[in-house]
Design a protein around this motif. Structure first.
Motif, mmCIF file in Angstrom:
data_model
loop_
_atom_site.group_PDB
_atom_site.id
_atom_site.type_symbol
_atom_site.label_atom_id
_atom_site.label_comp_id
_atom_site.label_asym_id
_atom_site.label_seq_id
_atom_site.Cartn_x
_atom_site.Cartn_y
_atom_site.Cartn_z
ATOM 1 N N GLY A 1 0.813 -1.216 0.000
ATOM 2 C CA GLY A 1 0.000 0.000 0.000
ATOM 3 C C GLY A 1 0.838 1.253 0.000
ATOM 4 N N HIS A 2 2.007 1.199 0.638
ATOM 5 C CA HIS A 2 2.864 2.380 0.700
ATOM 6 C C HIS A 2 3.286 2.829 -0.692
ATOM 7 C CE1 HIS A 2 5.779 5.156 2.470
ATOM 8 N NE2 HIS A 2 6.688 4.681 1.629
ATOM 9 N N LEU A 3 3.536 1.857 -1.580
ATOM 10 C CA LEU A 3 3.951 2.172 -2.946
ATOM 11 C C LEU A 3 2.891 1.745 -3.967
ATOM 12 C CD1 LEU A 3 7.719 1.142 -2.772
ATOM 13 C CD2 LEU A 3 6.761 3.444 -2.642
ATOM 14 N N SER A 4 1.651 1.733 -3.544
ATOM 15 C CA SER A 4 0.574 1.325 -4.451
ATOM 16 C C SER A 4 0.398 2.322 -5.590
ATOM 17 C CB SER A 4 -0.750 1.209 -3.695
ATOM 18 O OG SER A 4 -1.828 1.074 -4.605
ATOM 19 N N PRO A 5 0.266 1.848 -6.841
ATOM 20 C CA PRO A 5 0.021 2.768 -7.955
ATOM 21 C C PRO A 5 -1.395 3.324 -7.981
ATOM 22 C CG PRO A 5 -0.008 0.511 -8.736
ATOM 23 C CD PRO A 5 0.417 0.453 -7.300
ATOM 24 N N ALA A 6 -2.231 2.913 -7.032
ATOM 25 C CA ALA A 6 -3.574 3.490 -6.953
ATOM 26 C C ALA A 6 -3.556 4.878 -6.316
ATOM 27 C CB ALA A 6 -4.497 2.559 -6.161
ATOM 28 N N GLN A 7 -2.480 5.247 -5.637
ATOM 29 C CA GLN A 7 -2.401 6.556 -4.987
ATOM 30 C C GLN A 7 -1.995 7.628 -5.996
ATOM 31 O OE1 GLN A 7 1.211 6.948 -2.288
ATOM 32 N NE2 GLN A 7 1.421 4.799 -2.928
ATOM 33 N N PRO A 8 -2.180 8.899 -5.658
ATOM 34 C CA PRO A 8 -1.805 9.972 -6.578
ATOM 35 C C PRO A 8 -0.327 9.886 -6.963
ATOM 36 C CG PRO A 8 -3.131 10.849 -4.781
ATOM 37 C CD PRO A 8 -2.810 9.426 -4.428
ATOM 38 N N PHE A 9 -0.030 10.235 -8.214
ATOM 39 C CA PHE A 9 1.331 10.111 -8.728
ATOM 40 C C PHE A 9 2.336 10.883 -7.884
ATOM 41 C CE2 PHE A 9 4.703 12.142 -11.253
ATOM 42 C CZ PHE A 9 5.455 11.011 -11.562
ATOM 43 N N GLU A 10 2.040 12.107 -7.525
ATOM 44 C CA GLU A 10 3.010 12.935 -6.812
ATOM 45 C C GLU A 10 3.419 12.294 -5.488
ATOM 46 O OE1 GLU A 10 0.188 13.980 -8.108
ATOM 47 O OE2 GLU A 10 0.931 15.218 -9.781
ATOM 48 N N GLN A 11 2.461 11.724 -4.775
ATOM 49 C CA GLN A 11 2.769 11.075 -3.500
ATOM 50 C C GLN A 11 3.589 9.814 -3.727
ATOM 51 O OE1 GLN A 11 -0.159 10.744 -0.156
ATOM 52 N NE2 GLN A 11 -0.098 8.559 -0.642
ATOM 53 N N LEU A 12 3.187 9.006 -4.716
ATOM 54 C CA LEU A 12 3.922 7.775 -4.999
ATOM 55 C C LEU A 12 5.337 8.071 -5.447
ATOM 56 C CD1 LEU A 12 4.261 4.767 -5.512
ATOM 57 C CD2 LEU A 12 3.042 5.046 -7.677
ATOM 58 N N PHE A 13 5.506 9.049 -6.322
ATOM 59 C CA PHE A 13 6.843 9.332 -6.848
ATOM 60 C C PHE A 13 7.762 9.839 -5.748
ATOM 61 C CE2 PHE A 13 9.887 11.773 -9.574
ATOM 62 C CZ PHE A 13 10.382 10.667 -10.247
ATOM 63 N N ASP A 14 7.247 10.661 -4.852
ATOM 64 C CA ASP A 14 8.049 11.122 -3.714
ATOM 65 C C ASP A 14 8.478 9.941 -2.852
ATOM 66 O OD1 ASP A 14 9.040 13.330 -1.866
ATOM 67 O OD2 ASP A 14 7.646 12.277 -0.536
ATOM 68 N N ARG A 15 7.567 9.010 -2.628
ATOM 69 C CA ARG A 15 7.912 7.840 -1.820
ATOM 70 C C ARG A 15 8.954 6.970 -2.514
ATOM 71 N NH1 ARG A 15 2.024 5.908 0.724
ATOM 72 N NH2 ARG A 15 1.881 7.640 2.222
ATOM 73 N N LEU A 16 8.868 6.852 -3.825
ATOM 74 C CA LEU A 16 9.859 6.079 -4.568
ATOM 75 C C LEU A 16 11.242 6.710 -4.475
ATOM 76 C CD1 LEU A 16 7.804 5.098 -7.738
ATOM 77 C CD2 LEU A 16 8.775 3.528 -6.051
ATOM 78 N N LEU A 17 11.309 8.040 -4.593
ATOM 79 C CA LEU A 17 12.594 8.721 -4.494
ATOM 80 C C LEU A 17 13.221 8.544 -3.115
ATOM 81 C CD1 LEU A 17 11.866 12.066 -6.380
ATOM 82 C CD2 LEU A 17 13.067 10.058 -7.242
ATOM 83 N N ARG A 18 12.391 8.456 -2.101
ATOM 84 C CA ARG A 18 12.892 8.272 -0.739
ATOM 85 C C ARG A 18 13.332 6.836 -0.467
ATOM 86 N NH1 ARG A 18 11.508 12.473 2.800
ATOM 87 N NH2 ARG A 18 10.295 14.121 1.782
#
Length: 469
Positions: free
Chosen positions: A390-407
């Motif tokens: 869920g933390h990296l789910s592609p169902a969430q908004p792109f901006e939030q997911l991409f920030d989490r991926l960078l981290r």
């Protein structure tokens, strides 16, 4: 409710790694068919919980197992990641945006892999086009980590890693365009080596890219399985531009100078558990006589920005050409939030592309210069411990997911852009009882040193075993 899942039992596979299974087949202790039947039973036992297999090809595997086979891993059951072509099996790339078709021929790397005598059981799951660092989907169940099914198995080779970590298969195909061998290896407690660019053959989806960031390989439970895979692959194809590796069978007596990094170029902090894992790895290497010293950051924020832009270029290319390269019914509106968001971000800044490509290509020289001062570089594989699903789910908004991926994915991309080899080793455990991977990088073509040090660490300290938890 979280679950601990493994398939180890007293059958033809036992607790052997791929080399051990191959040796038992070679001596006649078991047959290839018995090994394949055991693997099928194990996959059927764990996959309802792990969701790691997208296409099962069990009947063809049974027929293949009774044929005369040759190669260093003859008769060993395995699986191919579903972004590579296997003749007769649909290639879906983890996407719901098109109807997969079955190619007539194996891809180049798949031929190199199957030439080692392995028996393919089907296709393993990956997130859409391999862009995510977790094998999750916008509108379908995720693939789960066998150490704790509430957590991610990493990605993009998450399906392969879940099957190997659970004991369902001794080894499995994986590939790495931003960490996709090393990330799931770290999450699932496996050995994951990304070879030097050009060491193994490329599949069609990566061969024509302006910066060839993808390398093909495997995820395994032991260093010797990775070493035997590389030696076998080299017998099928040996790059004329790289030194030969041969079969590495154990540690070297050579003591190494190791540069250590704990913080990434993104500016996001590495979490305490991961910093501790790297410090513990440094202490282990020092106790074995290696010289570990802190080193300066080799690249800056510009590299991180450039790699993110290139990530978007790949998504935009798929979106623009999918009807021609994937299937006529490809509909980019049905891609997930990550693919659409990456493509949109690229289009907003597409004029930057020539400079980005030029700098990423030039980073190969920057990387090579590091190894004038160090034999290896020690770092985290990932910037924080394995997240829950869920933390990296592609169902969430792109901006939030991409920030989490960078981290999260802050250390692995450098080796993809530069082409340098790197290995993730399961050298620690988190408080939640999941593995933490530590990465070692080497100069271009120096997989031998990575395997030698990995053998040494494995022999001195070993890895946690899922069946013992």
């Amino acid at each position: 409710m979280s679950t601990h899942v493994h398939a180890f039992t007293d059958d033809a596979l036992g607790e052997e790694d791929a080399v051990g299974v191959a040796e038992r087949i070679r001596t006649g202790e078991i047959s290839s068919l018995e090994a394949v039947e055991a693997a099928i039973a194990r996959v059927e036992r764990v996959d309802p919980e792990l969701n790691a297999v997208v296409v099962a090809d069990f009947e063809r595997a049974r027929k293949s197992a009774v044929e005369t086979r040759s190669g260093p891993l003859a008769g060993v059951p395995t699986i191919v990641k579903d972004n590579s072509d296997v003749a007769g099996l649909p290639t879906g790339h983890g996407s719901a945006a098109f109807t997969p078709h079955a190619p007539h021929d194996d891809g180049d790397f798949v031929r190199q892999f199957l030439a080692q005598g392995v028996v393919n059981l089907g296709k393993s799951r990956l997130p859409e086009f391999g862009f995510n660092a977790s094998t999750e989907f916008a509108d379908a169940p995720p693939t789960r980590n066998p150490w704790n099914t509430a957590y991610s198995p990493g990605a993009s080779s998450g399906g392969s890693a879940a099957l190997v970590a659970s004991g369902a298969l001794p080894l499995a195909h994986a590939n790495d365009g931003g960490g996709s061998i090393r990330i799931p290896a770290a999450a699932c407690g496996l050995v994951g080596l990304k070879p030097t660019r050009g060491r193994t053959l490329s599949e069609a989806f990566s061969a024509a890219a302006p910066v060839k960031i993808v390398s093909e390989g495997v995820v395994t439970r032991t260093v010797r399985d990775t070493a035997h895979f590389l030696a076998g692959a080299e017998k099928v194809y040996a790059s004329p531009r790289l030194p030969r590796i041969g079969l590495v069978e154990g540690p070297s007596q050579r003591r190494l100078r190791v540069g250590m990094l704990t913080e990434s170029v993104t500016g996001h902090p590495t979490d305490d558990a991961t910093r501790w894992a790297v410090a513990a790895a440094a202490s282990r290497l020092t106790s074995m006589g290696h010289d570990v010293v802190e080193m300066p950051m080799p690249v800056g924020q510009q590299f991180a920005d450039d790699f993110a832009h290139y990530w978007g270029l790949l998504a935009a290319a798929i979106s623009a050409t999918g009807k021609r390269t994937l299937a006529r019914d490809f509909d980019r509106a049905h891609t997930d939030n990550l693919t659409r968001g990456l493509a949109a971000a690229f289009r907003r800044n597409m004029l930057r592309t020539p400079g980005v490509v030029r700098r990423l290509r030039r980073s190969e020289r920057t990387y090579a210069a590091i190894f004038a001062d160090y034999d290896l570089v020690l770092s985290p594989t990932l910037a924080h411990t394995t997240p829950k699903l869920g933390h990296l789910s592609p169902a969430q908004p792109f901006e939030q997911l991409f920030d989490r991926l960078l981290r999260y994915v802050a250390f692995t991309p450098l080796n993809n852009a530069t082409g340098g080899p790197a290995i993730s080793l399961p050298m620690a455990m988190s408080e939640a009882g999941l593995p933490i991977g530590v990465q070692l990088s080497a100069g271009h073509g120096d997989e031998r040193t990575l395997l030698e040090i990995a053998y040494e660490v494995e022999q001195e300290h070993g890895w946690a075993r899922i069946q013992d938890v």
